[in-house]
Structure formats: C-alpha cells, structure tokens
Motif scaffolding. Sequence first.
Motif: not given
Length: 410
Positions: A268-271, A309, A312-317, A326
């Motif tokens: 995820e982006l926060d990772d 990219r 999109n609201a998804s937090r996945r990278v 998604q």
Amino acid sequence: MKYFINDDIALSRPPEGPVASYIIPFADWLADRGYGLVSMRNQVLMAAGFSKWLGHKGIELSDISEDHPGRYLLDRAQRPKLGNTAALRHLLAFLRSQNAIAEEIEADHNPSQVEQHVQAYERYLRDAGALARETIINYRPVVRDFLNFRFSDGEVSLAQLRAVDVTDFVQRKVSRLNMRRAKIITTALRSFLSYARYRGDITSDLAAAVPIVANWSLSSIPRGIGRDEVTRLLASIDRDTPVGCRDYAMILALARLGLRSSEVIMLELDDIDWAAGQIHVVGKNGQRKDLPLPADVGEAIADYLWKARPRNASRRVFLRDKAPIQGFTGPCGLGSVNPTLTQEGRHRLSHKGSPPVPTWACLRDAARRRLVGEIGDVLGHRHVQTTAIYAKVDLDALRTPALPWPGEAQ
C-alpha cells in the motif's frame, strides 16, 4: 425530456421502479472502478430497464433475488446481448454494498454427507482459524478426496477412521505428485484430523499417523533464473506504456528484494517511507518487516505512481489495468500479469531461448541466489555449494543461550 445521469449519460425519461434512486450512484460506482463510457452507458440503461421491470412485476427492493435478472432477460423483447448478465450482476453487487438488498444466499443443493463435512471444516478454517483464502482453497479438495476415499458408500462416520485409512490415502496420493503438492496434502490432512479431534468426532490423535514427506536439504536445484536473464527481461519491458511501467516496477521489486508475489500486490502507499528509504512489507501470518528500499526499485515505483497509475481511491500501490480498476484480488491474480515487451525485447528473449515471462516464484528465487552469491563473494568462496555449508544452522548450539520456556512444556 431527457433525464441526465451525468454529463455523458442520459436516459429518455426518469427511471422508474424500486432501483430508480440508485441509478445515479450506480453510475458513479462504475466510474470509480474505471469502466469506460460505452460500458457505463450500457450498464446504466440495463439497470434502468431492470428497475422498471421490477416495478411492473410488483417486486420490492428488499425482495430482489438472484433469480430476477435471468427472468428479466427472458421477458425482454430485445435479443440478449453480450454483457447484459454481467451488467445486472454488477448492479446487484452495488446494491449489496449499499445494504439495499440482502447478501447472496447459496442455494441448497442437498449436499452429500462428504460435502457437509467439507463445508463445516471450511467454516472452521475461515472463522476460528482465520486462514487465508488461498490456503482454504488448497485444503478443501484434499479433505474431500480423503472422505470420498474412505466413505465411498456415502455414509460418513468420522469415528470409524483408523490410522491405516490415513496412511493408505497418503501413500496412494503422493506417489504421483511433486514435493510441494505432496506436502500440501499431508499438511491439509493433519489440519482436518486435528479439527475432527477438537470437535470430538474422533478420540485418537490420527494427525500423528499422517506420514512425513521426506524433504532433504539441498536435494534440488533452485528454480531461480540467472542474473543475466533477469536483466534481459527488465530491459525488454516497454516502459513507455502504463502497463509496462507498472510491470517493470513489480518485477524489479520481486527480483531485487526477493518478495513474495502476495507481498508485492498487497503493498500500500503508506507502506513506503520515502524519507527513510524503507518499505514496510506484510508477510505470512500478518508479520510486518521493514526492508531497505533500493534506489532503482524506488525510482521505478515513483515513475509508475507519477506517470501511469490510474486515479483511484484505492491505497494499493499496484492496480489492475482493466475495469474494475482496483488492487489485485489475491496472489494468484498476479498470474494474469503479462509484461508488455518491446518488439526488440521479444526478439532478444526469443533469441536467447528464454521464456518471455518467468514465473513469479522464479524471480523470488533469483533474488535468493543473488544474495547467496554476494555472501560467497564476501567470504571468498568459489562455489555456491561452499556458501550453503556455512548457511546451515547448529540448532544444539542455539539452544544453549535460549531462555527457558515458561511453564513445564519445553
């Protein structure tokens, strides 16, 4: 007078029926998942027609079931088109997400006794064991095969199981399988027999009767491809396309960091800690680990996030390139990734006799081999086999400084 859903989609009249108030949110839901304008228009028209039909039939929103889309398509005067069924399936999924209709209930097909035991075991793994979906998918057919093997007459009584039933089944199954699949069978069988004992269906510890599959250390050659092959693959990816830009970053992370495919797709982006140059990875059993982020991997991920990219609201990278936009749905979803190669790159790989795309496990093993090689270089070893000797662990020596385990159990 037209009824506008948004700037690009309009209906000839306002929607009618129990789903009418959900038509506009449904269109927004489709847009958020990356569906194109033509697909969105067709799905909205289908939803409006379905809602009108429900109203004429006197079917309330709370009464909508899985049978209604099929009945609607049969009642329509128009000939069914490709995508109609999928559109209505998407509509029902949206309505469930809004808690407008009940969750799908699986039809009762009078399952056999074997299937009833399999389903109960699956519920236990999912609820009490909290196992990953992929693990449950691997265990389920093993248990089904075992019960069918022992209770072929249809009458299932777990209390009648004996150790010989277990050993006969394992010996018959694993003789034709590779090491990895054989170990899945024995692990799944131990899990099921432990579950049956926990429930009180059996009284003896039949899990201990499951034979151990021999797995000699250093008995096989690693599957990883060579460093030169990885370099050729990376150089062959067309990074000028959004998909190629994504695939390059994913493959580089696999090859450089030795990550599992599940760890890459769940990133995820926060990772990513850009300031510290670290990447936080969630591994097996939810275990988190911090790894240094190599400069080339960081540049590749940043290039993808900045240029390719989808919004999109998804937090996945890493996101799918086809609707619904998604994150990948699971580790096996990575198997659908087929890197976009340049024409020169395809020729280069074909000329070298390499497959266009190695398996993702090969890329992880390539990182292992590279790390072993680097350790060998530091130690001055000429052969990898020499380094492997020093990589073994002296368990007896490790027990000496270990702290005593609390309680009586050791």
